[in-house]
Design an enzyme around this catalytic site. Structure first.
Site, PDB file in Angstrom:
ATOM      1  CB  VAL A   7     -59.398  19.584  37.629  1.00 59.15           C
ATOM      2  CG1 VAL A   7     -59.290  19.003  39.047  1.00 59.15           C
ATOM      3  CG2 VAL A   7     -60.502  20.625  37.562  1.00 59.15           C
ATOM      4  N   GLY A   8     -55.808  19.389  37.686  1.00 58.72           N
ATOM      5  CA  GLY A   8     -54.718  18.429  37.702  1.00 58.72           C
ATOM      6  C   GLY A   8     -54.591  17.747  39.044  1.00 58.72           C
ATOM      7  CB  VAL A  13     -54.502  26.133  36.042  1.00 57.85           C
ATOM      8  CG1 VAL A  13     -54.210  27.470  35.371  1.00 57.85           C
ATOM      9  CG2 VAL A  13     -53.240  25.591  36.697  1.00 57.85           C
ATOM     10  CG  ASP A 117     -53.168  15.726  31.993  1.00 56.89           C
ATOM     11  OD1 ASP A 117     -53.712  14.700  31.531  1.00 56.89           O
ATOM     12  OD2 ASP A 117     -52.232  15.671  32.819  1.00 56.89           O
ATOM     13  NE  ARG A 118     -50.157  11.296  28.343  1.00 56.69           N
ATOM     14  CZ  ARG A 118     -49.799  10.032  28.179  1.00 56.69           C
ATOM     15  NH1 ARG A 118     -50.435   9.070  28.822  1.00 56.69           N
ATOM     16  NH2 ARG A 118     -48.794   9.737  27.376  1.00 56.69           N
ATOM     17  CG  ASP A 137     -47.885  18.599  30.856  1.00 56.51           C
ATOM     18  OD1 ASP A 137     -47.338  19.483  31.548  1.00 56.51           O
ATOM     19  OD2 ASP A 137     -49.100  18.341  30.932  1.00 56.51           O
ATOM     20  CB  THR A 140     -48.226  15.238  39.335  1.00 56.17           C
ATOM     21  OG1 THR A 140     -48.945  16.404  39.783  1.00 56.17           O
ATOM     22  CG2 THR A 140     -48.032  14.298  40.504  1.00 56.17           C
ATOM     23  CB  THR A 194     -25.272  15.446  51.644  1.00 59.05           C
ATOM     24  OG1 THR A 194     -24.257  14.693  52.290  1.00 59.05           O
ATOM     25  CG2 THR A 194     -26.494  14.569  51.438  1.00 59.05           C
TER      26      THR A 194
END
Length: 265
Positions: A7-8, A13, A117-118, A137, A140, A194
């Site tokens: 869960v991020g 995922v 996650d880390r 990683d 976000t 641009t």
């Protein structure tokens, strides 16, 4: 089979792992699915989506005998637990707690602040590659982790993810358009319009940031160090830099399978 969920902040995922007959699980996962993170999503809503995907994969809910999840979004945890207990009859393991506690030393000032996650990346990178490592990683946020040859987490750094950087650029200016992140068509850093100038600044600026941090981390470690990249955007940068020794997009979710094996031992 093992169902794993990461869960991020942006996505959840799910991945399905088959047993390897030796107490562990076959990698890479048999299947993986992604859904946007929404703490309001109920266990029933998860089930409607996930059970259909399992059926397409030819897997019955009774085939799921173990579930493990990691979360950096505490508000999503309850509904995920409801999904596991109500629809699979399984009480899930939560990464970092109980039998699924982290099996490595975090040699930092505040070990308890290390995100799940880390921690999974640290565990999986050491398990799969060994030696001194830098794990990057791309999510976000972009996280850089230093892991020594014993598997000890020595610290790291956190930078805004490339999409966050672009959102800030567009959101804080009146006339700059929103563009999609992609690799520029060539190596030129002199844009002719641009949109190209924005893409060059964000993309090549990000590459320069990565290469600079990795160079400084390697100098500080002082030993030969392998660099492992993971996360959904890792492949975006693979052709633009020579700093990656490995690109392993399944690293985080495979960390859950490794942790589940250790928890069952």
């Amino acid at each position: 089979m093992l169902l794993a969920a990461d869960v991020g902040n942006t996505n959840v995922v799910f991945a399905l792992f088959e047993p390897d007959g030796q107490g562990g699980f076959v990698t890479p996962p048999r299947a993986r699915w992604r859904i946007a993170t929404d703490p309001r999503r109920t266990g029933d809503e998860y089930a409607v989506w996930l059970l259909q995907l399992l059926t397409i994969e030819g897997v019955a809910r009774e085939d799921i005998t173990g579930i493990i999840y990691a979360s950096v979004v505490p508000r999503a945890d309850h509904n995920l637990t409801v999904l596991c207990q109500k629809y699979f009859g399984v009480t899930p393991l939560r990464a970092g707690e109980g039998k699924a506690s982290w099996p490595f030393v975090a040699d930092v000032d505040q070990p308890s602040s290390l995100g799940a996650d880390r921690a999974l990346n640290i565990l999986a990178a050491h398990h799969k590659y060994g030696g001194d490592l830098i794990c990057i990683d791309f999510g976000t946020a972009t996280k850089f982790e230093a892991i020594d040859f014993n598997g000890t987490y020595k610290g790291g750094s956190i930078a805004p993810g490339i999409n966050l950087s672009l959102d800030a650029l567009v959101g804080k200016t009146a006339k700059l358009p929103r563009i999609a992140i992609r690799a520029p068509e060539n190596d030129s850093v002199i844009g002719r319009n641009t949109e190209d100038q924005m893409l060059i600044g964000v993309f090549w600026g990000y590459v320069a940031m990565m290469e600079g941090i990795v160079e400084k981390m390697k100098a500080e470690i002082g030993r030969p160090t392998k660099v492992v990249a993971t996360g959904g955007l890792a492949v975006l940068f693979d052709d633009a830099t020579q700093i990656f020794d490995e690109v392993d997009t399944d690293l985080t979710i495979e960390g859950l399978a490794i942790l589940a094996k250790l928890a069952a031992a």
